[in-house]
Design an enzyme around this catalytic site. Structure first.
Site, PDB file in Angstrom:
ATOM      1  N   MET A  30      32.331  25.534  35.674  1.00 26.31           N
ATOM      2  CA  MET A  30      31.734  24.261  35.261  1.00 26.31           C
ATOM      3  C   MET A  30      32.843  23.336  34.748  1.00 26.31           C
ATOM      4  O   MET A  30      32.583  22.390  34.005  1.00 26.31           O
ATOM      5  CB  MET A  30      30.669  24.494  34.198  1.00 26.31           C
ATOM      6  CG  MET A  30      29.518  25.338  34.754  1.00 26.31           C
ATOM      7  SD  MET A  30      27.928  25.019  33.984  1.00 26.31           S
ATOM      8  CE  MET A  30      28.234  25.534  32.332  1.00 26.31           C
ATOM      9  N   ALA A  32      36.406  22.049  32.763  1.00 28.98           N
ATOM     10  CA  ALA A  32      37.069  22.216  31.465  1.00 28.98           C
ATOM     11  C   ALA A  32      37.847  23.534  31.503  1.00 28.98           C
ATOM     12  O   ALA A  32      37.676  24.412  30.651  1.00 28.98           O
ATOM     13  CB  ALA A  32      36.073  22.172  30.308  1.00 28.98           C
ATOM     14  N   GLU A  35      42.870  29.071  30.432  1.00 29.28           N
ATOM     15  CA  GLU A  35      43.640  30.200  31.005  1.00 29.28           C
ATOM     16  C   GLU A  35      42.750  31.281  31.611  1.00 29.28           C
ATOM     17  O   GLU A  35      43.138  31.958  32.561  1.00 29.28           O
ATOM     18  CB  GLU A  35      44.501  30.852  29.922  1.00 29.28           C
ATOM     19  CG  GLU A  35      45.778  30.110  29.648  1.00 29.28           C
ATOM     20  CD  GLU A  35      46.483  30.693  28.431  1.00 29.28           C
ATOM     21  OE1 GLU A  35      46.584  31.927  28.325  1.00 29.28           O
ATOM     22  OE2 GLU A  35      46.893  29.884  27.575  1.00 29.28           O
ATOM     23  N   HIS A  37      39.939  30.869  33.268  1.00 31.79           N
ATOM     24  CA  HIS A  37      39.615  30.463  34.642  1.00 31.79           C
ATOM     25  C   HIS A  37      40.836  30.654  35.543  1.00 31.79           C
ATOM     26  O   HIS A  37      40.717  31.122  36.677  1.00 31.79           O
ATOM     27  CB  HIS A  37      39.237  28.973  34.699  1.00 31.79           C
ATOM     28  CG  HIS A  37      37.959  28.634  33.991  1.00 31.79           C
ATOM     29  ND1 HIS A  37      37.915  27.834  32.874  1.00 31.79           N
ATOM     30  CD2 HIS A  37      36.676  28.974  34.266  1.00 31.79           C
ATOM     31  CE1 HIS A  37      36.665  27.686  32.491  1.00 31.79           C
ATOM     32  NE2 HIS A  37      35.888  28.369  33.307  1.00 31.79           N
ATOM     33  N   GLN A  61      20.871  24.944  34.447  1.00 31.41           N
ATOM     34  CA  GLN A  61      21.042  26.140  33.620  1.00 31.41           C
ATOM     35  C   GLN A  61      21.127  25.819  32.128  1.00 31.41           C
ATOM     36  O   GLN A  61      21.320  26.714  31.310  1.00 31.41           O
ATOM     37  CB  GLN A  61      22.254  26.951  34.066  1.00 31.41           C
ATOM     38  CG  GLN A  61      23.619  26.336  33.774  1.00 31.41           C
ATOM     39  CD  GLN A  61      24.734  27.141  34.418  1.00 31.41           C
ATOM     40  OE1 GLN A  61      24.920  27.116  35.632  1.00 31.41           O
ATOM     41  NE2 GLN A  61      25.475  27.883  33.607  1.00 31.41           N
ATOM     42  N   LYS A 152      33.139  37.650  30.052  1.00 30.78           N
ATOM     43  CA  LYS A 152      32.614  37.028  28.820  1.00 30.78           C
ATOM     44  C   LYS A 152      31.103  36.807  28.983  1.00 30.78           C
ATOM     45  O   LYS A 152      30.325  37.036  28.082  1.00 30.78           O
ATOM     46  CB  LYS A 152      33.305  35.711  28.488  1.00 30.78           C
ATOM     47  CG  LYS A 152      32.801  35.155  27.144  1.00 30.78           C
ATOM     48  CD  LYS A 152      33.491  33.918  26.735  1.00 30.78           C
ATOM     49  CE  LYS A 152      32.986  32.718  27.476  1.00 30.78           C
ATOM     50  NZ  LYS A 152      31.593  32.339  27.125  1.00 30.78           N
ATOM     51  N   ASP A 153      30.733  36.351  30.185  1.00 32.34           N
ATOM     52  CA  ASP A 153      29.308  36.196  30.501  1.00 32.34           C
ATOM     53  C   ASP A 153      28.862  37.460  31.243  1.00 32.34           C
ATOM     54  O   ASP A 153      28.567  37.430  32.439  1.00 32.34           O
ATOM     55  CB  ASP A 153      29.107  34.955  31.366  1.00 32.34           C
ATOM     56  CG  ASP A 153      29.529  33.700  30.635  1.00 32.34           C
ATOM     57  OD1 ASP A 153      28.840  33.313  29.690  1.00 32.34           O
ATOM     58  OD2 ASP A 153      30.580  33.128  30.979  1.00 32.34           O
ATOM     59  N   GLN A 156      25.472  37.480  32.872  1.00 32.31           N
ATOM     60  CA  GLN A 156      25.505  36.646  34.083  1.00 32.31           C
ATOM     61  C   GLN A 156      26.125  37.427  35.245  1.00 32.31           C
ATOM     62  O   GLN A 156      25.623  37.408  36.370  1.00 32.31           O
ATOM     63  CB  GLN A 156      26.309  35.373  33.794  1.00 32.31           C
ATOM     64  CG  GLN A 156      26.680  34.576  35.032  1.00 32.31           C
ATOM     65  CD  GLN A 156      27.364  33.272  34.700  1.00 32.31           C
ATOM     66  OE1 GLN A 156      26.716  32.313  34.346  1.00 32.31           O
ATOM     67  NE2 GLN A 156      28.687  33.220  34.815  1.00 32.31           N
ATOM     68  N   ARG A 190      33.698  25.690  25.765  1.00 28.81           N
ATOM     69  CA  ARG A 190      33.067  25.126  24.561  1.00 28.81           C
ATOM     70  C   ARG A 190      34.004  25.149  23.355  1.00 28.81           C
ATOM     71  O   ARG A 190      33.767  24.434  22.383  1.00 28.81           O
ATOM     72  CB  ARG A 190      31.799  25.903  24.219  1.00 28.81           C
ATOM     73  CG  ARG A 190      30.670  25.659  25.193  1.00 28.81           C
ATOM     74  CD  ARG A 190      29.364  26.239  24.677  1.00 28.81           C
ATOM     75  NE  ARG A 190      28.246  25.786  25.474  1.00 28.81           N
ATOM     76  CZ  ARG A 190      27.870  26.344  26.618  1.00 28.81           C
ATOM     77  NH1 ARG A 190      28.521  27.391  27.078  1.00 28.81           N
ATOM     78  NH2 ARG A 190      26.854  25.865  27.298  1.00 28.81           N
TER      79      ARG A 190
HETATM   80  O1  PAF Z   1      29.888  30.739  34.165  1.00 29.25           O
HETATM   81  C1  PAF Z   1      29.801  29.548  34.510  1.00 29.25           C
HETATM   82  O2  PAF Z   1      30.693  28.740  34.295  1.00 29.25           O
HETATM   83  C2  PAF Z   1      28.524  29.088  35.202  1.00 29.25           C
HETATM   84  O3  PAF Z   1      27.416  29.738  34.716  1.00 29.25           O
HETATM   85  C3  PAF Z   1      28.610  29.195  36.747  1.00 29.25           C
HETATM   86  C4  PAF Z   1      28.719  30.641  37.196  1.00 29.25           C
HETATM   87  C5  PAF Z   1      29.792  28.399  37.250  1.00 29.25           C
HETATM   88  C6  PAF Z   1      27.337  28.618  37.363  1.00 29.25           C
HETATM   89  O4  PAF Z   1      27.163  27.282  37.027  1.00 29.25           O
END
Ligand code: PAF
Length: 283
Positions: A30, A32, A35, A37, A61, A152-153, A156, A190
C-alpha cells in the site's frame, strides 16, 4: 523504472515477460515503503527474473475511514527507494481506484475456513473481505509465479495462502520474516505517523512479546495473557486491544498446550490513534 497506472498497459508488458519465459515475483504493497518492503522486493528479485510491485491504498480493507484518509501516500519517494534496489528489474503498478474497481468499490465476501473470524477479523469488520478482494484481483492482473508477504501481518499471510488454495490460483505465496527497527519495533508504514513520545515507547510491544515467549515455555497461555495485560496497564501511552496466543495453523486461541502443535502470540495496540500489530513464534 517502468511505472504503470493502468492495468491494460501493465498486462502488455506481463504478456511480453511470459512469452520470454520470465518468472515474475510480485510484492503487493500500500506504498509508504520501508526497509521491510525493500527486503521483500530483494527476495522477489533473487528468485525471479523481474519483480512487480503494486502501490495501492486499497479502500475496501479499511474499517476506519479516518485511517484510510490519513494513510501515507508517497509514490515519488517509493519509486526512488525501489530504484536503490534495481532500476531495470522492477515494474511498479500504481493504479487509481477506478483502474482496479471500476465504479463498484465493493469487496467480495469470502470464507477462509474460519481464519477470517479470529483476531484482526474480529476487531476490523470486513477487513479480510477487502484484502481477499484486492489480492485476488491483483493476482489476476499481475499473474505472478510467486508472491511475497511479510509475517508482520501473519493472519493476512495465512488467509492469502488459503485464498490461493480455495480459488486454485496458480501462484506460490511466500512468507518473509518481520523486519524490525534497531530497537525492535516491527516496521510498518503507520510508524511514520507516531508522535515522538509514542515512537519512543513503541518498542515495548516487541519487548513484551519476547518476554511472553520465554514465559510460555513454563506457563499456560492464560497465565501469559494475564501477565501481558498487566504489563500494558502499566504503560499509559499504549492501549492493548488484544493479546492472543493462537495455534499457528488454525489461528484459534490455544486452550491447552500440545507438544504436537506450534503457537504464535499476536498483539494489537493503540499508540494514540495509530494501531500497531506484531507477533512472535513461540516454538
Ligand atoms: O499488507 C498490505 O500492505 C495490504 O494488506 C496488501 C496485501 C497490499 C493488500 O492491500
Amino acid at each position: 523504472m517502468k511505472v504503470f497506472h493502468n492495468k491494460s498497459e501493465l498486462s502488455q508488458l506481463i504478456d511480453d515477460f511470459k512469452t520470454k519465459n520470465m518468472l515474475i515475483g510480485f510484492v503487493p504493497t500500500m506504498g509508504a515503503l520501508h526497509e521491510g518492503h525493500l527486503s521483500l522486493v530483494e527476495k522477489a528479485l533473487s528468485e525471479n527474473h523481474v519483480a512487480v510491485v503494486s502501490v495501492f491504498v486499497n479502500p475496501t480493507q479499511f474499517d476506519n475511514q479516518e485511517d484510510l484518509v490519513k494513510y501515507p501516500r508517497t509514490l515519488e519517494t517509493d519509486i526512488e527507494l525501489l530504484k536503490t534496489v534495481s532500476d531495470d528489474k522492477i515494474v511498479v503498478y500504481a493504479p487509481a481506484v477506478e483502474d482496479v474497481y471500476g465504479d463498484d468499490v465493493k469487496s467480495q465476501s469470502f470464507k477462509f475456513d474460519g481464519l477470517e473470524n479470529e483476531m484482526e477479523g474480529a476487531f476490523r469488520e470486513g477487513h479480510f473481505n477487502g484484502v481477499g478482494t484486492i489480492v485476488k484481483r491483483l493476482f489476476e492482473i499481475v499473474t505472478p509465479n510467486r508472491a511475497y508477504f511479510g509475517e508482520k501481518d501473519f493472519q493476512q499471510l495465512q488467509i492469502i495462502k488459503k485464498l490461493v488454495e480455495l480459488h486454485h490460483i496458480p501462484v506460490k505465496v511466500i512468507g518473509c520474516p518481520i523486519h524490525r527497527a534497531e530497537d525492535g519495533l516491527a516496521m510498518s508504514s503507520r510508524n511514520t505517523r507516531l508522535t515522538e513520545n509514542h515512537r519512543k515507547v513503541a518498542p515495548f510491544i516487541y519487548e513484551t512479546l519476547k518476554s511472553a515467549k520465554t514465559k510460555f515455555g513454563t506457563k499456560s497461555a492464560k497465565n501469559v495473557t494475564e501477565w501481558v495485560e498487566k504489563q500494558f496497564k502499566k504503560q499509559p501511552l499504549l492501549e492493548l486491544e488484544y493479546f492472543i496466543i493462537a495455534d499457528t495453523d488454525t489461528l484459534k486461541p490455544v486452550k491447552r498446550k500440545s507438544t504436537k502443535k506450534t503457537y504464535r502470540a499476536f498483539v494489537a495496540v493503540y499508540a494514540g490513534d495509530i494501531r500497531l500489530i506484531d507477533n512472535i513464534a513461540l516454538n
